[in-house]
Design a protein around this motif. Structure first.
Motif, mmCIF file in Angstrom:
data_model
loop_
_atom_site.group_PDB
_atom_site.id
_atom_site.type_symbol
_atom_site.label_atom_id
_atom_site.label_comp_id
_atom_site.label_asym_id
_atom_site.label_seq_id
_atom_site.Cartn_x
_atom_site.Cartn_y
_atom_site.Cartn_z
ATOM 1 N N SER A 30 0.855 -1.186 0.000
ATOM 2 C CA SER A 30 0.000 0.000 0.000
ATOM 3 C C SER A 30 0.888 1.231 0.000
ATOM 4 O O SER A 30 2.036 1.188 0.450
ATOM 5 N N ARG A 31 0.350 2.345 -0.501
ATOM 6 C CA ARG A 31 1.095 3.597 -0.554
ATOM 7 C C ARG A 31 0.723 4.485 0.628
ATOM 8 O O ARG A 31 -0.438 4.565 1.009
ATOM 9 N N ILE A 32 1.718 5.169 1.159
ATOM 10 C CA ILE A 32 1.535 6.119 2.252
ATOM 11 C C ILE A 32 1.908 7.503 1.732
ATOM 12 O O ILE A 32 3.020 7.707 1.227
ATOM 13 N N HIS A 69 -1.452 13.855 -8.848
ATOM 14 C CA HIS A 69 -1.377 12.657 -8.022
ATOM 15 C C HIS A 69 -0.249 11.747 -8.488
ATOM 16 O O HIS A 69 0.399 11.072 -7.668
ATOM 17 N N ALA A 70 0.036 11.714 -9.803
ATOM 18 C CA ALA A 70 1.067 10.827 -10.323
ATOM 19 C C ALA A 70 2.453 11.223 -9.836
ATOM 20 O O ALA A 70 3.335 10.379 -9.701
ATOM 21 N N SER A 71 2.690 12.502 -9.589
ATOM 22 C CA SER A 71 3.995 12.969 -9.132
ATOM 23 C C SER A 71 4.034 13.229 -7.635
ATOM 24 O O SER A 71 5.017 13.773 -7.135
ATOM 25 N N HIS A 72 2.987 12.863 -6.924
ATOM 26 C CA HIS A 72 2.922 13.124 -5.493
ATOM 27 C C HIS A 72 3.887 12.201 -4.760
ATOM 28 O O HIS A 72 3.929 10.997 -5.015
ATOM 29 N N PRO A 73 4.709 12.717 -3.842
ATOM 30 C CA PRO A 73 5.663 11.853 -3.123
ATOM 31 C C PRO A 73 4.926 10.887 -2.198
ATOM 32 O O PRO A 73 4.056 11.288 -1.426
ATOM 33 N N GLN A 74 5.304 9.645 -2.291
ATOM 34 C CA GLN A 74 4.697 8.596 -1.488
ATOM 35 C C GLN A 74 5.754 7.571 -1.107
ATOM 36 O O GLN A 74 6.799 7.464 -1.751
ATOM 37 N N LEU A 75 5.453 6.807 -0.061
ATOM 38 C CA LEU A 75 6.250 5.650 0.314
ATOM 39 C C LEU A 75 5.446 4.391 0.036
ATOM 40 O O LEU A 75 4.224 4.383 0.203
ATOM 41 N N TRP A 76 6.136 3.359 -0.401
ATOM 42 C CA TRP A 76 5.484 2.081 -0.641
ATOM 43 C C TRP A 76 5.762 1.169 0.543
ATOM 44 O O TRP A 76 6.901 0.934 0.912
ATOM 45 N N LEU A 77 4.695 0.638 1.140
ATOM 46 C CA LEU A 77 4.790 -0.220 2.303
ATOM 47 C C LEU A 77 4.299 -1.611 1.919
ATOM 48 O O LEU A 77 3.158 -1.783 1.513
#
Length: 359
Positions: A30-32, A69-77
């Protein structure tokens, strides 16, 4: 060391350790979300290539909100989850474009021997399955139209439900076929196709395979607890290094809280399915807030946790509600392709040492 201590405490809950005689671990990613800061954009924004198309399949340009949203910084968990205890076991954190299959393979050695990995259609792949099965662990995954299953390869003695996964790339490398049992389960809307290979010496009926796959839903519930109840849908740290620390300790905190509550329910012989994450979190917060006040004899932490249960009344159907956070992606449509092997494929398959079907 703290994670090892929590895992050891989980193994002491022997009554809920196995499901149908197997230690089952669900795997999912999931993405955070992260704050839009320069540090996060440099460290965690998805990689962009100049050749990436900016138009959809219908020729329309991507909406501005979706470009953002495509360039939004996220972490993958990516999380390994013990489905019988409803508790996490291990996790890996990476950028938004990380591979969840690579994360699972990195955590494979932390799993007990002869355990079963349970995943959705995102965990289909020859190299991934070969590594899991070679380690002596089992695999149960959902397959869709993007997977080809072969029959009558002559590699093993087959039954009606025996199928093999053998892509052209693996055959060209002269890697052997991977043998599975094909089980079809009727879902709420359409049939669900599963392939399963169990650890040596283990057996499950088709009904038990369906029960094990339905138990995978608990990992989705955990992500909802973590993001919604525990308020970690978006992290607060503005620096990339601090965000990883925040995410790690948030996971450890929720894990410890749920493990403590599960242990109390287990002492009272209350099914773990009735544990309320929101009620348990509320009990811990109330005790922490009233730390300097004398504890009421009839309202201790353990007594609060015993009352932190999910109501038993039946829920209404929520399928018609328009949730703003509903996923836009659809599962792989259609059943897998089931083909009969050609004569040349049979000749190549017979050149490998024969195997016995597991599960």
């Amino acid at each position: 060391m703290l994670q090892q201590a929590l895992r050891q405490r989980m193994q002491e809950m022997t009554a809920q350790w196995t499901l149908h005689g197997l230690v089952v671990f669900g795997m999912d990613g999931s993405r955070i979300d992260l704050p839009r800061t320069k540090s996060h954009e440099q460290a965690s924004a998805p990689s962009r290539t100049p050749s990436r198309r900016t138009k959809t399949a219908r020729g329309k340009r991507r909406a501005p909100s979706r470009q953002k949203h495509a360039s939004h910084p996220q972490l993958w968990l990516t999380t390994l989850f013990h489905v019988s205890l409803h508790l996490p076991w291990n996790w890996r954190i990476g950028p938004a474009d990380s591979s969840e299959r690579s994360h699972v393979l990195d955590m494979l050695e932390t799993l007990p021997d002869a355990s079963l990995l349970l995943g959705d259609a995102g965990f289909v792949g020859y190299d991934f399955a070969q590594t899991v099965l070679t380690s002596g662990r089992g695999l149960l995954v959902r397959v869709g139209a993007n997977v080809t299953l072969w029959k009558q390869l002559g590699y093993v003695r087959e039954s009606m439900k025996t199928v093999s996964v053998w892509p052209d790339q693996a055959a060209a490398r002269r890697d052997p076929p991977l043998v599975f049992r094909h089980v079809v389960v009727q879902g709420p809307r359409h049939p669900i196709h599963l392939i399963v290979s169990l650890p040596p010496g283990q057996r499950l009926s088709d009904r038990q395979v369906a029960d094990v796959y339905r138990a995978r839903w608990v990992i989705e519930v955990f992500y909802r607890h973590f993001k919604q109840t525990f308020a970690r849908r978006k992290l607060r740290s503005h620096a990339a290094d601090n965000a990883r620390v925040e995410l790690e300790w948030s996971l450890v905190g929720l894990w410890s809280l749920l493990l403590y509550a599960s242990d109390e329910l287990n002492r009272q012989e209350i099914p773990l399915e009735r544990l309320s994450a929101a009620g348990s979190l509320r009990a811990f917060r109330q005790i922490a807030r009233d730390y300097y006040h004398p504890a009421e004899t009839s309202n201790t932490l353990r007594q609060r946790l015993r009352r932190a249960l999910i109501d038993t009344y039946p829920r209404a159907n929520k399928a018609s509600r328009d949730y703003p956070q509903k996923k836009q992606t659809r599962p792989t449509a259609g059943p897998p392709k089931i083909l009969i092997a050609s004569q040349s494929q049979r000749q190549l398959a017979r050149s490998f040492p024969p195997l016995t079907i597991k599960g």
